[in-house]
Scaffold this motif. Structure first.
Motif, mmCIF file in Angstrom:
data_model
loop_
_atom_site.group_PDB
_atom_site.id
_atom_site.type_symbol
_atom_site.label_atom_id
_atom_site.label_comp_id
_atom_site.label_asym_id
_atom_site.label_seq_id
_atom_site.Cartn_x
_atom_site.Cartn_y
_atom_site.Cartn_z
ATOM 1 N N GLU A 73 1.525 4.803 9.907
ATOM 2 C CA GLU A 73 1.746 4.366 11.297
ATOM 3 C C GLU A 73 2.042 2.863 11.374
ATOM 4 O O GLU A 73 2.864 2.427 12.190
ATOM 5 C CB GLU A 73 0.544 4.747 12.173
ATOM 6 N N LEU A 74 1.405 2.096 10.517
ATOM 7 C CA LEU A 74 1.715 0.663 10.482
ATOM 8 C C LEU A 74 3.162 0.450 10.036
ATOM 9 O O LEU A 74 3.900 -0.368 10.609
ATOM 10 C CB LEU A 74 0.783 -0.068 9.513
ATOM 11 N N ALA A 75 3.569 1.183 8.997
ATOM 12 C CA ALA A 75 4.945 1.037 8.506
ATOM 13 C C ALA A 75 5.937 1.418 9.602
ATOM 14 O O ALA A 75 6.936 0.721 9.824
ATOM 15 C CB ALA A 75 5.158 1.899 7.262
ATOM 16 N N ILE A 76 5.644 2.511 10.332
ATOM 17 C CA ILE A 76 6.560 2.973 11.385
ATOM 18 C C ILE A 76 6.668 1.939 12.512
ATOM 19 O O ILE A 76 7.765 1.542 12.910
ATOM 20 C CB ILE A 76 6.079 4.337 11.946
ATOM 21 N N SER A 77 5.518 1.478 13.010
ATOM 22 C CA SER A 77 5.598 0.583 14.171
ATOM 23 C C SER A 77 6.238 -0.754 13.787
ATOM 24 O O SER A 77 7.005 -1.333 14.563
ATOM 25 C CB SER A 77 4.222 0.388 14.816
ATOM 26 N N HIS A 262 1.114 4.741 -1.407
ATOM 27 C CA HIS A 262 0.953 3.347 -1.853
ATOM 28 C C HIS A 262 2.224 2.547 -1.566
ATOM 29 O O HIS A 262 2.167 1.386 -1.165
ATOM 30 C CB HIS A 262 0.597 3.279 -3.344
ATOM 31 N N VAL A 263 3.370 3.217 -1.711
ATOM 32 C CA VAL A 263 4.637 2.528 -1.426
ATOM 33 C C VAL A 263 4.833 2.407 0.087
ATOM 34 O O VAL A 263 5.359 1.400 0.573
ATOM 35 C CB VAL A 263 5.815 3.259 -2.101
ATOM 36 N N THR A 264 4.382 3.412 0.844
ATOM 37 C CA THR A 264 4.445 3.311 2.308
ATOM 38 C C THR A 264 3.652 2.086 2.774
ATOM 39 O O THR A 264 4.117 1.323 3.629
ATOM 40 C CB THR A 264 3.857 4.586 2.964
#
Ligand code: PLP
Length: 414
Positions: A73-77, A262-264
């Motif tokens: 969710e952090l990566a998406i936002s 981990h990559v996300t």
């Protein structure tokens, strides 16, 4: 670094240490490479690699995904904020699978697609005949003009009108000029085709404002995260909301299994870094450095394809020096300068020993080099190319390369 590995597996530990040393001691000019921050390295080397989380946040096929959800969710936002896109899928393993996933989501096998040919600057996944893309879909390829070495949008529009593809792919790996994504989207719209932009090489320039963005008009945008964006080796797919469902389904369960959490997490770290004001300066410096390097090479008698650059890369025609791409690559290697041989548009030679080399400035810019150093780097490259068969001269160039590398550490504390 590597305190455990050094004890349990000294062989692999040594390989990794030697690679760090190599990175430190060469001038790395491969335009698709970069140096990630220690924070990105931390995330990639983290315990999130232990987790399985097939599915999407809050809709997983496995238990225990509270923190994997938070990472995703952090990566998406952050990706949405960074690029200004409506929807993003942050699970693609890398750039090539991301592109295949888009085709799989929005096309039927055998459908007609337009993409830029590899020999004139496109990517394998844009329809090359040895690639899955070229085997599974009917790609019609466009290229650059012989006299200007530039994309000719009028001609691309003509091909699109005649061929009526279902999708038009823009984006390149060896095109030193700006790409008019708006024009591409308009051409696609005029024939009812889907517009897709693959911004893998230039994503970092786009978020810095150093290259025009394909948003909001492009239907689907893919990018790797490890090139100018300076993140982990991976990719994301962004799209208009109306394509979100088929894209997500094509990524999982269509093509992939469990995401690499981990990559996300490392992508989330990279996006936050790219949102910082300093990153704008970084992206702009990459372009300034490429221009400065190009000017020096021109003044040394090398020919730049299209006459110069608007982005992070230069395509150099070595024919004026009577050196081939392979000879230059090998000579530069001996002088600790890493480049790749590359065809130039309408190259009379073969891809195994083409007429050109491709150079990019992202890595040297990440090391803190500026225009002044680029002038020196250009001089050293020209000297090595002109003296490609003189071991002694290449040894002299290498000494200067090592001195310059010593002033600009890859990692201060590793
Ligand atoms: C690098 C690149 C890709 C492929 O990315 P990988 O991570 O190497 O699979 C796809 N398209 C373009 C334009 C690229 O530059």
């Amino acid at each position: 670094m590597l305190e455990h590995l050094a004890k349990t597996d000294p062989k692999v530990a040594e390989v990794i240490r030697n690679e760090l040393k190599r990175q430190q001691q060469v001038l790395e000019l491969i335009p698709s490479e970069n140096i990630v921050s220690p924070s990105v390295l931390d995330a990639v080397g983290s315990v999130l690699t232990n987790k399985y989380s097939e599915g999407y946040p809050r809709k997983r096929y496995y238990g225990g995904n509270e923190f994997a959800d938070q990472a995703e969710e952090l990566a998406i936002s952050r990706a949405k904020e960074l690029f200004g896109c409506e929807h993003v899928n942050v699970q693609p393993y890398s750039g090539s699978p991301a592109n295949i996933e888009v085709y799989f989501a929005l096309l039927q096998f055998g459908d007609k697609v337009m993409g830029m040919s590899l020999s004139e600057g496109g990517h394998l996944t844009h329809g090359h005949k040895v690639n899955f893309s070229g085997r599974a879909y009917h790609f019609v390829q466009y290229g650059v003009e012989k006299d200007t070495e530039l994309l000719n949008y009028g001609k691309i529009e003509e091909i699109a009108k005649k061929e009526q593809p279902k999708m038009i792919v823009s984006g390149a790996t060896a095109y030193p000029r700006q790409i008019d994504f708006k024009r591409f989207a308009e051409i696609a719209e005029s024939i009812g085709a889907i517009s897709m932009a693959d911004i893998s090489h230039i994503a970092g320039l786009i978020v810095s404002g150093a290259h025009p963005s394909p948003f909001p008009f492009t239907d689907v945008v893919t990018t790797t995260t490890h090139k100018t964006l300076r993140g982990p080796r991976s990719a994301i797919i962004m799209c208009k909301e109306k394509y979100a469902k088929p894209i997500d389904k094509a990524v999982f369960p269509g093509m992939q299994g469990g995401p690499h959490d981990h990559v996300t997490a490392a992508k989330a770290v990279c996006f936050a870094e790219a949102l910082k004001p300093e990153f704008k300066d970084y992206g702009r410096q990459i372009v300034k450095n490429a221009r400065a390097l190009g000017e020096e090479l021109s003044s040394q008698g090398l020919r730049l394809v299209t006459g110069g650059t608007d982005n992070h890369l230069l395509l150099v025609d070595l024919q004026p020096l009577n050196v081939t791409g392979k000879q230059a690559e090998e000579a530069l290697d001996k002088a600790n300068i890493t480049v790749n041989k590359n065809t130039i548009p309408f190259d009379p030679r073969s891809p195994f020993d083409p007429s050109g080399i491709r150079l990019g400035t992202p890595t040297l810019t990440s090391r803190g080099m500026k225009e002044k150093q680029m002038e020196k780097v250009g001089e050293l490259i020209a000297r090595a190319c002109k003296n490609w068969n003189s071991e002694q001269e290449l040894g002299e160039v290498k000494k200067e390369v090592l001195a310059l590398c010593g002033e600009f550490p890859v990692y201060e504390d590793l």
